[in-house]
Design an enzyme around this catalytic site. Structure first.
Site, PDB file in Angstrom:
ATOM      1  N   TYR A 196      -5.833   9.824  50.931  1.00  0.00           N
ATOM      2  CA  TYR A 196      -5.510   8.641  50.125  1.00  0.00           C
ATOM      3  C   TYR A 196      -4.831   9.048  48.822  1.00  0.00           C
ATOM      4  O   TYR A 196      -3.770   8.511  48.459  1.00  0.00           O
ATOM      5  CB  TYR A 196      -6.781   7.846  49.823  1.00  0.00           C
ATOM      6  N   SER A 235      -1.970   4.197  42.341  1.00  0.00           N
ATOM      7  CA  SER A 235      -3.377   4.281  41.936  1.00  0.00           C
ATOM      8  C   SER A 235      -3.534   5.323  40.842  1.00  0.00           C
ATOM      9  O   SER A 235      -2.759   6.286  40.771  1.00  0.00           O
ATOM     10  CB  SER A 235      -4.238   4.673  43.141  1.00  0.00           C
TER      11      SER A 235
END
Length: 245
Positions: A152, A139
């Site tokens: 995360y 990401s």
């Protein structure tokens, strides 16, 4: 890397990015195996994409991961592409409502431990193929994290680092390792937040194009700009992502 004639395993492939990838790989004459933990979503995916195989496993659980790897070795010994797509993102405030041990572990197990363990369990089979790949979906938040999702962001940073070191170890073998830097994609995970999202279908097409060109570090969409910005002006990149994408 060629994109046809493979046996492809996609975690979290019943919806969102994983589903779009399953659709694209299936349309290119590949045997596609979709793994998820929601049987009803898997049934819908199987109905929507003729010819795919669906397997119901919870990859956040080690016993389930080992069982999945044994099933693949038994039924699909020609597995040549592993796509570690499944992920969860939780928002925590360590001041207002600190996350529990269980919540932290589940996020880390899903986002990082599962890709690492599935790679460890499946590489002995994949390395026998003439051409193979492990594709890890990281990401842009691995590069410049946001305040609301500390676990995360940390897990995706770990996955990106793991991808690079695993690529070093796989040098000279038939297994290529890709680190795909995802931008903001319009999925259930990002519902209700962010602007300028791309569709899962746009993401899938861009990813496949990059894999075909052997772009092992593969930022997609606006993540390309974030990577460049972080290289030149990291503090600016941090300010942009701090409050979320």
């Amino acid at each position: 890397m060629k994109l046809t004639g493979h046996t492809v395993l996609i975690t979290g492939g019943a919806s969102g990015i994983g589903f779009a990838l399953a659709k694209q790989f299936a349309s290119r004459n590949n045997q596609v195996i979709v793994v998820g933990r929601d049987a009803s979503k898997l049934d819908k995916a199987r109905s929507a994409i003729p010819g795919i195989v669906t397997l119901c496993f919870d990859i956040s659980n080690e016993e389930s991961r080992v069982e999945l790897a044994n099933r693949i070795a038994e039924l699909y010994p020609d597995l040549s592409i592993l796509i570690n797509n499944a992920g969860i993102q939780n928002h925590y405030s360590f001041i207002d409502a600190p996350p529990s041990h269980e919540a932290i572990v589940q996020e880390l197990e899903t986002n990082f431990v599962a890709p690492a363990r599935l790679s460890a369990l499946l590489i002995p089979h994949m390395i026998r193929q003439s051409e193979a790949a492990i594709i890890n979906l990281s990401s842009g938040l691995a590069i410049a994290p946001k305040a609301a999702s500390p676990i995360y962001c940390a897990s995706k940073a770990a996955l990106s680092s793991f991808s690079r070191t695993l690529r070093y170890q796989m040098e000279g073998s038939s297994v290529s390792v890709f680190d795909v830097v995802t931008p903001l994609v319009d999925t259930g995970m990002t519902k209700g937040r962010g602007r300028g999202k791309i569709s899962p279908e746009q993401f899938a097409l861009a990813m496949l194009a990059g894999v075909a060109q052997d772009r092992y570090h593969l930022p997609i969409g606006k993540s390309k700009l974030l990577v460049k910005l972080h290289r030149l002006m990291p503090n600016v990149a941090y300010r942009i992502t701090k409050n979320g994408l």
